[in-house]
Design a protein around this motif. Structure first.
Motif, PDB file in Angstrom:
ATOM      1  N   SER A  97     -14.981   0.586  -0.021  1.00  0.00           N
ATOM      2  CA  SER A  97     -13.567   0.223   0.156  1.00  0.00           C
ATOM      3  C   SER A  97     -12.658   1.435  -0.001  1.00  0.00           C
ATOM      4  O   SER A  97     -11.555   1.322  -0.532  1.00  0.00           O
ATOM      5  N   THR A 146      -9.389   0.980   1.930  1.00  0.00           N
ATOM      6  CA  THR A 146      -8.455   0.069   1.267  1.00  0.00           C
ATOM      7  C   THR A 146      -7.748   0.756   0.113  1.00  0.00           C
ATOM      8  O   THR A 146      -6.524   0.597  -0.069  1.00  0.00           O
ATOM      9  N   ASN A 181      -5.113   3.006   1.451  1.00  0.00           N
ATOM     10  CA  ASN A 181      -3.933   2.266   1.895  1.00  0.00           C
ATOM     11  C   ASN A 181      -3.086   1.813   0.713  1.00  0.00           C
ATOM     12  O   ASN A 181      -1.851   1.820   0.778  1.00  0.00           O
ATOM     13  N   VAL A 182      -3.751   1.406  -0.378  1.00  0.00           N
ATOM     14  CA  VAL A 182      -3.005   0.972  -1.567  1.00  0.00           C
ATOM     15  C   VAL A 182      -2.220   2.138  -2.164  1.00  0.00           C
ATOM     16  O   VAL A 182      -1.035   2.004  -2.505  1.00  0.00           O
ATOM     17  N   ARG A 234      -1.077  -2.920   1.470  1.00  0.00           N
ATOM     18  CA  ARG A 234      -2.082  -2.251   2.305  1.00  0.00           C
ATOM     19  C   ARG A 234      -1.511  -1.703   3.599  1.00  0.00           C
ATOM     20  O   ARG A 234      -1.977  -0.684   4.104  1.00  0.00           O
ATOM     21  N   SER A 235      -0.509  -2.375   4.171  1.00  0.00           N
ATOM     22  CA  SER A 235       0.008  -1.973   5.472  1.00  0.00           C
ATOM     23  C   SER A 235       1.512  -2.245   5.555  1.00  0.00           C
ATOM     24  O   SER A 235       2.077  -2.947   4.707  1.00  0.00           O
ATOM     25  N   PRO A 242      -1.491   0.974   8.877  1.00  0.00           N
ATOM     26  CA  PRO A 242      -1.987   1.205   7.514  1.00  0.00           C
ATOM     27  C   PRO A 242      -1.102   2.184   6.752  1.00  0.00           C
ATOM     28  O   PRO A 242      -0.598   3.156   7.331  1.00  0.00           O
ATOM     29  N   ASN A 243      -0.921   1.913   5.484  1.00  0.00           N
ATOM     30  CA  ASN A 243      -0.038   2.768   4.682  1.00  0.00           C
ATOM     31  C   ASN A 243      -0.583   4.190   4.548  1.00  0.00           C
ATOM     32  O   ASN A 243       0.194   5.140   4.387  1.00  0.00           O
ATOM     33  N   SER A 244      -1.910   4.351   4.598  1.00  0.00           N
ATOM     34  CA  SER A 244      -2.469   5.697   4.515  1.00  0.00           C
ATOM     35  C   SER A 244      -2.053   6.531   5.721  1.00  0.00           C
ATOM     36  O   SER A 244      -1.796   7.733   5.595  1.00  0.00           O
TER      37      SER A 244
END
Length: 287
Positions: free
Chosen positions: A180, A183, A186-187, A220-221, A235-237
């Protein structure tokens, strides 16, 4: 009849089994009565009061209280029987686990009530919208933490080796963390957006080739509604690692336009054209 009740069945007479069954049924009836009393009579009475505190208490305690009363009744029923040591420990642990989970249920409802009735009004009264975006994360994170702690305590009271269980979960958690990674990125990207605040909900931004208005900033997004009306989930990343152009933050807009002139334009005509352009821009600034 006495001979029938005196017959032994699994280490207890039929009479004792009947008494235990009657106690268990009575516990169910008492639990149902408590639920009817709290949701029916007390709920109608609390609605007549001016404060909402009593309504919150009833909503928090009604169903968990039924679980606690029923579990205690089952415990009394089990103690009325002569059971093996292993069965006694199992029943006692199950009852304690049920009570712990019921208490955790109360705490979850209390936490949710504090968020809804205390934190949300405070967040709505501030000009900063960062707290509005963080509240859903706080609610979900706090609720999850209470339930996880409640389950661990329930398993501990039920007789399970929680330390060994957590150690086993730790080994599995390494594999889960490796699977993950996106994920987690992204968090942390969402956390970066919340802290740095390159944009907020309602801003028009350009990121990763998409131009639109921010509909929602999640953990996450981020959801972006483009000028064509379509919703794009990014996605936030990707956002945290990409240049973000916040169009809504511009104090004014620069427009570059090329005006063509023919080769036979005289100097006098060019002067009149420049004067017309100055007049147009002056009227626009005044308006």
């Amino acid at each position: 009849m006495q001979d029938f009740l005196a017959q032994t069945f699994y280490g207890n007479t039929i009479g004792r089994w009947a008494v235990a069954l009657a106690i268990a049924v009575a516990a169910l009836v008492v639990g149902k009565t408590v639920y009817w009393f709290t949701r029916g009579i007390l709920k109608r009475w609390t609605k007549r009061t001016d404060t909402q505190l009593d309504d919150m208490l009833i909503d928090m305690l009604d169903e968990p209280l039924v679980v606690i009363v029923t579990a205690l009744g089952f415990g009394v029923a089990a103690r009325s029987l002569s059971l093996p040591v292993g069965a006694v420990e199992f029943v006692g642990g199950a009852i304690q686990a049920a009570i712990v989970l019921a208490v955790a249920w109360v705490l979850v409802r209390l936490f949710d009530a504090v968020v809804r009735h205390v934190l949300e009004p405070l967040a709505e009264g501030t000009d900063n919208d960062l707290d509005d975006q963080l509240l859903p994360i706080i609610r979900k994170g706090g609720t999850g933490a209470i339930w996880i702690l409640g389950v661990i305590m329930a398993l501990n009271n039920a007789g399970y080796d929680v330390a060994a269980l957590i150690a086993g979960l730790g080994i599995g958690g390494i594999a889960l963390a490796m699977a993950s990674q996106d994920t987690v990125k992204n968090v942390f990207g969402g956390f970066t957006i919340f802290t740095d605040r390159p944009f907020k909900t309602g801003d028009r931004i350009v990121v990763s080739g998409f131009d639109g208005v921010v509909d929602e900033i999640g953990v996450r997004s981020t959801r972006l509604r483009t000028l064509a009306g379509r919703v794009v989930t990014i996605p936030n990343s990707s956002i945290s690692n990409s240049p973000v152009e916040n169009i809504s933050s511009e104090p004014s807009r620069k427009i570059v336009q090329t005006l063509g002139l023919t080769y036979d334009t005289t100097a006098e005509g060019m002067g009149r054209a420049m004067e017309t352009l100055r007049q147009i821009t002056g009227e626009h600034v005044e308006s």
